[in-house]
Design an enzyme around this catalytic site. Structure first.
Site, mmCIF file in Angstrom:
data_model
loop_
_atom_site.group_PDB
_atom_site.id
_atom_site.type_symbol
_atom_site.label_atom_id
_atom_site.label_comp_id
_atom_site.label_asym_id
_atom_site.label_seq_id
_atom_site.Cartn_x
_atom_site.Cartn_y
_atom_site.Cartn_z
ATOM 1 N N GLY A 14 1.254 8.210 3.040
ATOM 2 C CA GLY A 14 1.347 6.600 2.844
ATOM 3 C C GLY A 14 2.245 6.016 3.621
ATOM 4 O O GLY A 14 2.909 6.386 4.542
ATOM 5 N N LEU A 15 2.141 4.507 3.601
ATOM 6 C CA LEU A 15 3.316 3.591 4.294
ATOM 7 C C LEU A 15 4.646 4.118 4.113
ATOM 8 O O LEU A 15 5.110 4.377 5.125
ATOM 9 C CB LEU A 15 3.116 2.428 3.802
ATOM 10 N N ALA A 16 5.021 4.356 3.184
ATOM 11 C CA ALA A 16 6.674 4.664 2.988
ATOM 12 C C ALA A 16 6.891 6.011 3.975
ATOM 13 O O ALA A 16 7.961 6.187 4.620
ATOM 14 C CB ALA A 16 6.917 4.999 1.424
ATOM 15 N N GLN A 47 -4.344 -4.898 -0.413
ATOM 16 C CA GLN A 47 -5.158 -6.096 -0.037
ATOM 17 C C GLN A 47 -4.010 -7.263 0.150
ATOM 18 O O GLN A 47 -4.279 -7.676 1.359
ATOM 19 C CB GLN A 47 -6.169 -6.469 -1.013
ATOM 20 N N GLY A 49 -0.752 -8.070 1.056
ATOM 21 C CA GLY A 49 0.166 -8.247 1.995
ATOM 22 C C GLY A 49 1.470 -7.946 1.737
ATOM 23 O O GLY A 49 1.668 -7.058 0.785
ATOM 24 N N GLU A 114 0.996 -16.230 -3.601
ATOM 25 C CA GLU A 114 0.488 -15.309 -4.904
ATOM 26 C C GLU A 114 1.490 -15.603 -6.113
ATOM 27 O O GLU A 114 2.284 -16.319 -6.017
ATOM 28 C CB GLU A 114 0.886 -13.782 -4.440
ATOM 29 N N HIS A 230 -2.974 -4.373 -12.925
ATOM 30 C CA HIS A 230 -3.614 -5.529 -12.259
ATOM 31 C C HIS A 230 -4.748 -6.353 -13.042
ATOM 32 O O HIS A 230 -5.617 -5.524 -13.555
ATOM 33 C CB HIS A 230 -4.153 -5.113 -10.945
ATOM 34 N N ARG A 276 1.954 -11.302 -13.321
ATOM 35 C CA ARG A 276 0.876 -10.512 -13.753
ATOM 36 C C ARG A 276 0.626 -9.815 -15.007
ATOM 37 O O ARG A 276 -0.402 -9.489 -15.585
ATOM 38 C CB ARG A 276 0.963 -9.183 -12.574
ATOM 39 N N HIS A 335 -2.215 -0.050 -11.963
ATOM 40 C CA HIS A 335 -2.157 -0.472 -10.375
ATOM 41 C C HIS A 335 -0.759 0.044 -9.723
ATOM 42 O O HIS A 335 -0.800 0.426 -8.484
ATOM 43 C CB HIS A 335 -2.249 -1.887 -10.434
ATOM 44 N N GLU A 359 6.718 4.155 -3.867
ATOM 45 C CA GLU A 359 6.245 3.942 -5.328
ATOM 46 C C GLU A 359 6.858 5.129 -6.189
ATOM 47 O O GLU A 359 6.912 4.836 -7.482
ATOM 48 C CB GLU A 359 4.759 3.897 -5.625
ATOM 49 N N ARG A 370 6.945 -5.932 -11.092
ATOM 50 C CA ARG A 370 6.934 -6.016 -9.813
ATOM 51 C C ARG A 370 6.147 -7.255 -9.509
ATOM 52 O O ARG A 370 5.233 -7.713 -9.914
ATOM 53 C CB ARG A 370 6.110 -4.608 -8.995
ATOM 54 N N SER A 375 5.709 -4.338 -3.150
ATOM 55 C CA SER A 375 5.160 -2.611 -2.958
ATOM 56 C C SER A 375 5.391 -2.442 -1.558
ATOM 57 O O SER A 375 6.087 -1.521 -0.980
ATOM 58 C CB SER A 375 4.170 -2.420 -3.651
#
Length: 514
Positions: A14-16, A47, A49, A114, A230, A276, A335, A359, A370, A375
């Site tokens: 993933g991104l990390a 979704q 950002g 947000e 979420h 949240r 989530h 994560e 969070r 994230s």
């Protein structure tokens, strides 16, 4: 294969993990990923950002303050400020690689709003496709980086330890073969735990495997009880549940019951833009009371929906819902996991030779809840930090001979049944609203299920689930995303992070059984 791999292994695509590998270049590194790079982990599905102080008048200090305020009193303020200060530089890194962030007419970033942010600071791509766009760019960047060796179709299952140091990893390939691969440095970037729950926004591979691997090796696990739900997963019986991004509410969409009443205003004056955890509990309670919960974007977004939020629009239309003209049914879904493998500011765990990022890690930056869009930010900030630390670390050679590759027994129907029962149990007993008796049932049930299966992946899932349930049982208060109906108030004496080993949570389970 293992004889030709670099001595640094990242588990997770993933991104990390991918950003860390790119920041490691030209130092050779291998990435083990169960699915193709670019589609692995939750990053692809993100979704909203990336949060960063990019708007004139905003500051990293403001961003850090919002992070601390959302985190329920246990955020590490220094870590939060460090992350906020490095945010702009990491976003510029992604932009330089080609990420098409939304821009203003003057060419600057065009951030959105947000929940729980005091400023517009969510840097997005085409409204709601940030994760997909970023991972597409990074996959291309990886493909042209010769120092990165990709090993796809490999699911890590266990850490090899020698003399208190992580020196290798067991991974199962798509054919069921177990490979034992040595390494000088092991970096866990395995993502979250959402698929421990029946209703989740996370992809299938988010099963908590990394937490269990580290715990079974002896690592400290922090804040496992804090799971963020979420509040606006689209309730269309899909697994995973598609997400209605929080940016919709930032642009004016409201949450109503089946009578059209904005019930969240009865709970918090900020209504839909409350933190949240508050919104998720309100939505959960409305559904449980039989009043339902719906996202109403008809006035705020209306005919522009398909152009401004194409991902959400497509998910709704696939279920026969036109969100420009109809209400979107929603429900809370697992989530994000604020807890994970404890790390310091450089991503080092409590075990020599083992780092964690993304994560799967618990850096202290999220606390009990969070802040929205922190994230992806954490993934890139700490991905770069881990890369820098690993590159600067001298590694002593450890002589050991890997075992021969072997076939892992194919999971049986009973193993799959255990996993399905676990997911139902976690949603029912360790979900949005918890209480002592239900948590005790969960702990006892998970402990019992551990004797029902020998499949390593199922046992890893059960291990991480036990951490979540046992630490939730031990935290006799409500804080952030952890809400106990039998202890509905925060306890000032418990305003601290939790730190546990596997032996500690097993003792909790034994006490419950007694």
């Amino acid at each position: 294969m293992r004889e030709h791999l670099p001595p640094i292994i990242i588990v997770g695509g993933g991104l990390a993990g991918v950003f860390c590998a790119l920041k490691m270049a030209p130092t050779p590194v291998a990435i083990f990923a169960p699915t193709p790079i670019g589609y692995s982990g939750s990053s692809f599905w993100a979704q909203g950002g990336i949060a960063a102080a990019v708007e004139e008048g905003d500051t990293p200090e403001n961003h850090a303050n919002d992070t601390v305020a959302a985190g329920g009193g246990i955020v590490d303020r220094d870590i939060a400020l460090t992350m906020a200060r490095e945010a702009r530089a990491r976003i510029e890194d992604l932009a330089a690689m080609g990420t098409p962030f939304d821009r203003s007419a003057l060419g600057g970033f065009a951030p959105s709003q947000e929940a729980a942010h005091s400023r517009r600071r969510i840097v997005r791509v085409k409204g709601d496709v940030a994760g997909r766009a970023i991972m597409d760019i990074l996959a291309k960047e990886v493909a042209r980086t010769p120092s990165i060796h990709i090993v796809e179709g490999y699911s890590a299952q266990e850490i090899v330890m020698r003399d208190g140091r992580a020196v290798g990893v067991h991974a199962r390939d798509n054919d069921g073969m177990i490979h034992e691969t040595p390494c000088a440095a092991l970096i866990l970037a395995t993502g979250g735990i959402g698929h421990l729950y029946r209703v989740t926004t996370n992809p299938l591979e988010a099963r908590g495997i990394g937490v269990a691997m580290a715990a079974r090796a002896g690592a400290l696990i922090a804040d496992a009880e804090f799971v963020q739900f979420h509040p606006t997963a689209i309730d269309i019986d899909a697994d995973p549940a598609p997400l209605a991004t929080e940016a919709l509410r930032g642009e004016g969409a409201t949450i109503v019951d089946r009578n059209g009443r904005r019930f969240l205003l009865d709970i918090d004056p900020n209504g839909e833009l409350a933190p949240r955890d508050i919104v998720a509990r309100g939505v959960f309670a409305s559904i449980k009371a039989g009043d339902g919960a719906f996202l109403d974007a008809r006035s705020a977004i209306g005919a522009e929906f398909s152009a401004r939020f194409p991902t959400v629009y497509g998910s709704c239309m696939s279920a026969g819902i036109d969100p420009s003209r109809e209400l979107i049914p929603i429900a809370p879904a697992a989530h994000y996991h604020m807890g994970g493998v404890w790390t310091d500011a450089r991503g080092r765990t409590s075990l020599d030779g083992l780092w964690a990022v993304g994560e799967v890690a618990s850096t202290g930056v999220h606390g009990a809840n969070r802040l929205a869009s922190n994230s992806l930010l954490e993934a890139i900030v700490f991905g770069a930090r881990v890369a820098e630390d690993v590159r600067a670390t001298p590694f002593a050679s450890i002589e050991w001979r890997p075992q021969a590759d072997r076939i892992e027994p194919i999971p049986r129907d009973r193993d799959f049944a255990v996993i399905e029962e676990l997911r139902d149990l976690m949603s029912a007993n360790v979900g949005v609203i918890r209480n002592g008796p239900s948590l005790a049932v969960a702990v006892k049930s998970i402990r019992r299920m551990m004797s029902w299966t020998s499949d390593i992946e199922a046992r890893n899932m059960l291990t991480t689930a036990l951490f979540v349930a046992a630490t939730a049982l031990e935290r006799r208060e409500s804080r952030g995303a952890h809400f106990r109906s039998d202890f509905p108030q925060a306890d000032v004496t418990l305003a601290r992070r939790s730190l546990n080993t596997l032996d500690a949570v097993l003792r909790v389970a034994d006490e419950v059984e007694a």
